[in-house]
Design a protein around this motif. Structure first.
Motif, mmCIF file in Angstrom:
data_model
loop_
_atom_site.group_PDB
_atom_site.id
_atom_site.type_symbol
_atom_site.label_atom_id
_atom_site.label_comp_id
_atom_site.label_asym_id
_atom_site.label_seq_id
_atom_site.Cartn_x
_atom_site.Cartn_y
_atom_site.Cartn_z
ATOM 1 N N LEU A 186 0.817 -1.218 0.000
ATOM 2 C CA LEU A 186 0.000 0.000 0.000
ATOM 3 C C LEU A 186 0.852 1.270 0.000
ATOM 4 N N SER A 187 2.162 1.099 -0.014
ATOM 5 C CA SER A 187 3.043 2.247 0.216
ATOM 6 C C SER A 187 2.931 3.307 -0.875
ATOM 7 N N ASP A 188 2.639 2.897 -2.117
ATOM 8 C CA ASP A 188 2.567 3.875 -3.203
ATOM 9 C C ASP A 188 1.134 4.214 -3.587
ATOM 10 N N GLN A 189 0.184 3.828 -2.743
ATOM 11 C CA GLN A 189 -1.231 4.051 -3.051
ATOM 12 C C GLN A 189 -1.737 5.353 -2.415
ATOM 13 N N PRO A 190 -2.686 6.036 -3.080
ATOM 14 C CA PRO A 190 -3.322 7.190 -2.426
ATOM 15 C C PRO A 190 -4.144 6.708 -1.231
ATOM 16 N N PHE A 191 -3.958 7.332 -0.084
ATOM 17 C CA PHE A 191 -4.613 6.896 1.155
ATOM 18 C C PHE A 191 -5.793 7.804 1.497
ATOM 19 N N ILE A 192 -6.815 7.189 2.042
ATOM 20 C CA ILE A 192 -7.940 7.915 2.622
ATOM 21 C C ILE A 192 -7.948 7.580 4.109
ATOM 22 N N LEU A 193 -7.833 8.601 4.951
ATOM 23 C CA LEU A 193 -7.731 8.362 6.388
ATOM 24 C C LEU A 193 -8.797 9.125 7.154
ATOM 25 N N PHE A 194 -8.980 8.668 8.370
ATOM 26 C CA PHE A 194 -9.859 9.371 9.297
ATOM 27 C C PHE A 194 -9.251 10.737 9.594
ATOM 28 N N SER A 195 -10.095 11.733 9.690
ATOM 29 C CA SER A 195 -9.641 13.100 9.885
ATOM 30 C C SER A 195 -8.752 13.247 11.115
ATOM 31 N N ARG A 196 -7.629 13.937 10.930
ATOM 32 C CA ARG A 196 -6.736 14.230 12.057
ATOM 33 C C ARG A 196 -7.458 15.067 13.115
ATOM 34 N N LYS A 197 -8.300 15.998 12.669
ATOM 35 C CA LYS A 197 -9.047 16.831 13.603
ATOM 36 C C LYS A 197 -10.113 16.036 14.341
ATOM 37 N N GLY A 198 -10.764 15.102 13.638
ATOM 38 C CA GLY A 198 -11.840 14.325 14.249
ATOM 39 C C GLY A 198 -11.348 13.338 15.287
ATOM 40 N N SER A 199 -10.192 12.750 15.064
ATOM 41 C CA SER A 199 -9.625 11.806 16.029
ATOM 42 C C SER A 199 -8.107 11.826 15.888
ATOM 43 N N PRO A 200 -7.459 12.793 16.525
ATOM 44 C CA PRO A 200 -5.999 12.923 16.385
ATOM 45 C C PRO A 200 -5.256 11.637 16.744
ATOM 46 N N ASP A 201 -5.697 10.972 17.802
ATOM 47 C CA ASP A 201 -5.020 9.760 18.258
ATOM 48 C C ASP A 201 -5.122 8.656 17.215
#
Length: 291
Positions: A186-201
């Motif tokens: 997955l290293s070269d794939q575009p990532f979709i992540l949970f918002s840093r603001k919504g859940s920093p941890d």
């Protein structure tokens, strides 16, 4: 006027005999006579006629009897309500939850609690972990179901359950044919992540998982809810690493695969204010179905 005066009055109104009424009240006759005199003085009307033939209610006494019984009944109802609130049988529980709990038995949990506590109103609202923490601190929630136990000092928590992370891919992705996905794939794939603001941890944990396996995720999009993340993946906008609960979300176009590497798990915690009343919270946590 005291409530004991009303109880004495009602006993005498039913027995129409000072001796029997006193015996029923477990007092002697003189205090009963004094109490009735005090009540009549307080009301400003004669409630009983007393003569050699016995004791009878006056018209004023008959009118007073129904109201006196109503006052006693309302007082008893108030006492019963106070006891029920103290024991957690009556009240209002404001519950926050993260989306993954919907696919990990939250509905069954709510149904079990409502069945055992039908007079408790449960108000539920979906919020990400950080918004729940803010709402708990602001006393807008009584209990939160969050993805972190890194909480401000005013809050307490207890672990509820944990589950593995899975790779989440668009259905047509070349890696989707594999039974297990190596993180490096997955290293070269575009990532979709949970918002840093919504859940920093949570955001930091997934970035750290990738870093520990040799790469930083190439962040393309962020979502404020995990279901948004999965939906964006389903539309072919990138890949993600998500809690296993979303395997049961039924989002068409997204596929889930175990990761080759043994990773730390995704955990859910119950969180609450340390200074908040605990009976409703404890009752709710006590009925959680086993997973």
């Amino acid at each position: 006027m005291e409530f004991r005066h009303l109880r004495y009055f009602l006993a005498l109104a039913e027995e129409l005999h000072f001796g029997r009424a006193a015996q029923r009240l477990a007092i002697s006759q003189p205090p009963l006579s004094v109490a009735i005199q005090q009540l009549e003085a307080s009301v400003g009307a004669r409630l009983f006629d007393r003569d050699s033939k016995g004791v009878r209610l006056t018209p004023a006494g008959l009118a007073f009897r129904a109201s006196a019984q109503g006052l006693i009944d309302r007082a008893e109802d108030a006492c019963a309500l106070a006891r029920d609130v103290q024991s957690g049988e009556v009240g209002r529980l404001r519950l926050g939850f993260v989306g993954s709990t919907l696919f990990n038995g939250l509905s069954a949990w709510l149904q079990a609690f409502q069945a055992s506590h039908p007079r408790v109103e449960v108000v539920v609202v979906e919020l990400n972990s950080q918004d729940q923490i803010d709402a708990l601190l602001g006393e807008e929630l009584d209990l939160g179901l969050v993805h972190t136990d890194r909480l401000p000092p005013a809050l307490a928590s207890q672990p509820l359950y944990s589950e593995p992370f899975l790779a989440c891919l668009p259905a047509g992705h070349p890696l989707a044919v594999l039974e297990e996905i190596p993180l490096a794939g997955l290293s070269d794939q575009p990532f979709i992540l949970f918002s840093r603001k919504g859940s920093p941890d949570y955001h930091a944990r997934i970035v750290e998982i990738c870093r520990q396996h040799g790469f930083y995720p190439r962040l393309q999009h962020e979502g404020r809810h995990w279901l948004s993340v999965v939906s964006l993946v389903a539309q072919g906008l990138g890949v993600s690493i998500v809690p296993a609960a979303f395997l049961r979300a039924g989002v068409q176009g997204a596929v889930f695969r175990p990761l080759v590497e043994a990773l730390e798990t995704s955990a859910v915690f119950a969180a609450w204010r340390k200074d908040s009343a605990g009976v409703l919270r404890e009752n709710f946590l006590a009925v959680r179905p086993t997973r």
